[in-house]
Scaffold this active site. Structure first.
Site, PDB file in Angstrom:
ATOM      1  N   ILE A 186     -11.454  -0.837   1.746  1.00 20.60           N
ATOM      2  CA  ILE A 186     -11.023  -2.228   1.789  1.00 20.60           C
ATOM      3  C   ILE A 186      -9.880  -2.391   2.792  1.00 20.60           C
ATOM      4  CG2 ILE A 186     -10.146  -4.172   0.458  1.00 20.60           C
ATOM      5  CD1 ILE A 186     -11.168  -2.765  -2.061  1.00 20.60           C
ATOM      6  N   GLY A 195     -18.934  10.707 -12.125  1.00 19.44           N
ATOM      7  CA  GLY A 195     -18.083  11.156 -11.031  1.00 19.44           C
ATOM      8  C   GLY A 195     -16.954  10.214 -10.687  1.00 19.44           C
ATOM      9  N   GLU A 243     -11.864  12.132 -12.815  1.00 18.75           N
ATOM     10  CA  GLU A 243     -11.653  13.559 -12.614  1.00 18.75           C
ATOM     11  C   GLU A 243     -11.731  14.286 -13.962  1.00 18.75           C
ATOM     12  OE1 GLU A 243     -11.302  14.904  -9.692  1.00 18.75           O
ATOM     13  OE2 GLU A 243     -10.975  13.124  -8.460  1.00 18.75           O
ATOM     14  N   LYS A 297       0.054   3.123  -5.456  1.00 19.94           N
ATOM     15  CA  LYS A 297      -0.486   2.096  -4.558  1.00 19.94           C
ATOM     16  C   LYS A 297       0.346   0.819  -4.620  1.00 19.94           C
ATOM     17  CE  LYS A 297      -5.130   4.012  -5.034  1.00 19.94           C
ATOM     18  NZ  LYS A 297      -6.473   3.851  -5.636  1.00 19.94           N
TER      19      LYS A 297
END
Length: 430
Positions: free
Chosen positions: A138, A189, A192, A207
């Protein structure tokens, strides 16, 4: 005209993202050369396990000597996708000291010590690009620090972690419990083996620190970000949100104060109205809502993780860094001139949804209402359900400071008629 000497690229890490970077560099070599004005040459790949077969990579380029690779004076750009704080920090600063620009996806390092990296890049006339560190494919970092450089950003509100969005989406759409949704995310997936960084909000907090720093031209560190995970979100919370016409999302929220003198950055679960654009973000997708003074409301949406999406952002940065090398130019550096104060969570003003386990007898509601009034928290709605001596009291407040709400909850816990505070969730996006 295209120059004939290739630009040499060193790659640190060759896992899911690194291998995709190599694949795209090879598959689109001619197009990348045309866009840059010079061909790219993969000059070395630093890995921890050199014996592993890596398709499309000349074994002669593979090395375990990452320090030696970044110290080479012929390297033009270093791509770092190993993650973590060390040795990534040392390798990146060493690359700058030897004249190379750096492209990184390392959100943890940028959130903890981004200012040092920017200062070192500036000192040595190098570039630091990091689009892939926030929301993979993005485009978000570049619009914030370039496209909106002439505007005033007041708020950044977003879903920046695909794992947690998948879990909450499953809990909402299928009725799955938290553990069941996490198991599915792991099987697909998205999560983790150790999902702590995602589900406890560490990934999103890093972030948020990066986004707040760019949006408000102020240094914001990971320690400045209030963080709550989603492990305590229950089926009852999801059901309450539905009754309110809301859904639950783990949000990263960066805001400028009303007087413009300070900023806040926080990550926590929140209820948002189904009418809000972020409410329709499903599965493992990310979306970020930006509110700017002149541009108004902007929304950026797409896959926020994965090898190919992240590699796409890395390659975009690699092209930009290489163009600058060809043209003898530099990209944008850190912009922290505003030096705004970072306010604590207690000063954040928002609405709240509080669920209380109370005794089902006369006068309880009046006692609870009195506690709210004593702490200056105005009640919007109350819903009570009870049977055979047990009762649940759900209170939704008007906007109030977080510190006032915290004090209210502590006082409620001391009431004999309140058996427990089942959940507290903020209500955003209204």
């Amino acid at each position: 005209m295209m120059r004939t000497r290739p630009l040499k690229v060193a790659l640190l890490g060759c896992g899911v993202v690194g291998s995709e970077v190599v694949r795209i560099m090879s598959t689109h070599a001619d197009d990348l050369a045309a866009r840059i004005g010079a061909p790219l040459e993969l000059a070395g790949v630093a890995v921890r396990r050199p014996g592993r077969v890596r398709e499309g990579i000349d074994p002669a380029l593979v090395t375990t000597d990452a320090v030696g690779l970044v110290q080479r004076d012929d390297i033009d750009v270093v791509v770092e996708v190993i993650g973590g704080i060390e040795p990534a920090r040392t390798l990146i600063t060493t690359a700058f000291e030897h004249g190379a620009s750096v492209v990184t996806a390392n959100k943890a390092l940028l959130a903890e010590d981004g200012s040092t990296l920017h200062e070192t890049a500036e000192k040595h006339g190098a570039d630091l690009y990091f689009e892939a560190a926030v929301a993979a494919a993005i485009p978000l970092v570049r619009p914030l620090r370039e496209s909106l450089a002439g505007d005033k950003v007041n708020r950044v509100l977003g879903i920046v972690n695909g794992t947690t969005n998948f879990i909450l989406d499953r809990m909402t759409t299928s009725g799955a419990g938290y553990n069941e949704a996490l198991e599915e995310a792991t099987a697909l997936g998205y999560a983790e083996a150790d999902p702590t960084a995602d589900v406890e909000g560490f990934d999103a907090a890093a972030k948020a620190a990066i986004l707040a720093g760019i949006a408000f031209h102020t240094r914001v560190r990971l320690d400045d970000v209030h963080r709550e995970g989603l492990t305590d979100v229950s089926a009852a919370d999801i059901a309450s949100a539905r009754r309110m016409g809301c859904t639950v999302k783990l949000l990263a929220i960066c805001e400028r104060s009303a007087d413009g003198r300070s900023v806040t950055a926080r990550v926590h679960p929140a209820m948002i109205p189904l009418s809000h654009p972020l409410a329709s973000v499903h599965e493992a997708y990310n979306a970020v809502f930006v509110e700017a003074e002149a541009a108004g409301q902007l929304m950026f949406y797409g896959p926020g993780a994965g090898g190919a999406p992240t590699a796409s952002a890395v390659l975009g940065d690699l092209v930009a860094a290489c163009r600058n090398k060809v043209n003898g130019a530099r990209g944008p550096g850190e912009s922290a001139y505003a030096q705004l104060a970072v306010s604590p969570m207690g000063e954040v003003v928002t609405r709240y949804h509080i669920s209380l386990d109370v005794a089902d007898k006369p006068g309880v509601l009046a006692q609870v209402a009195t506690i709210f009034a004593e702490h200056g928290v105005s009640i919007d709605t109350v819903r009570q359900q009870g049977k055979d001596g047990d009762a649940w009291l759900v209170v939704v407040t008007h906007r109030a400071p977080d510190a006032a709400l915290t004090a209210t909850v502590e006082a409620l816990r001391k009431l004999d008629t309140v058996r427990g505070v089942a959940s507290i969730m903020r209500v955003e996006g209204e």
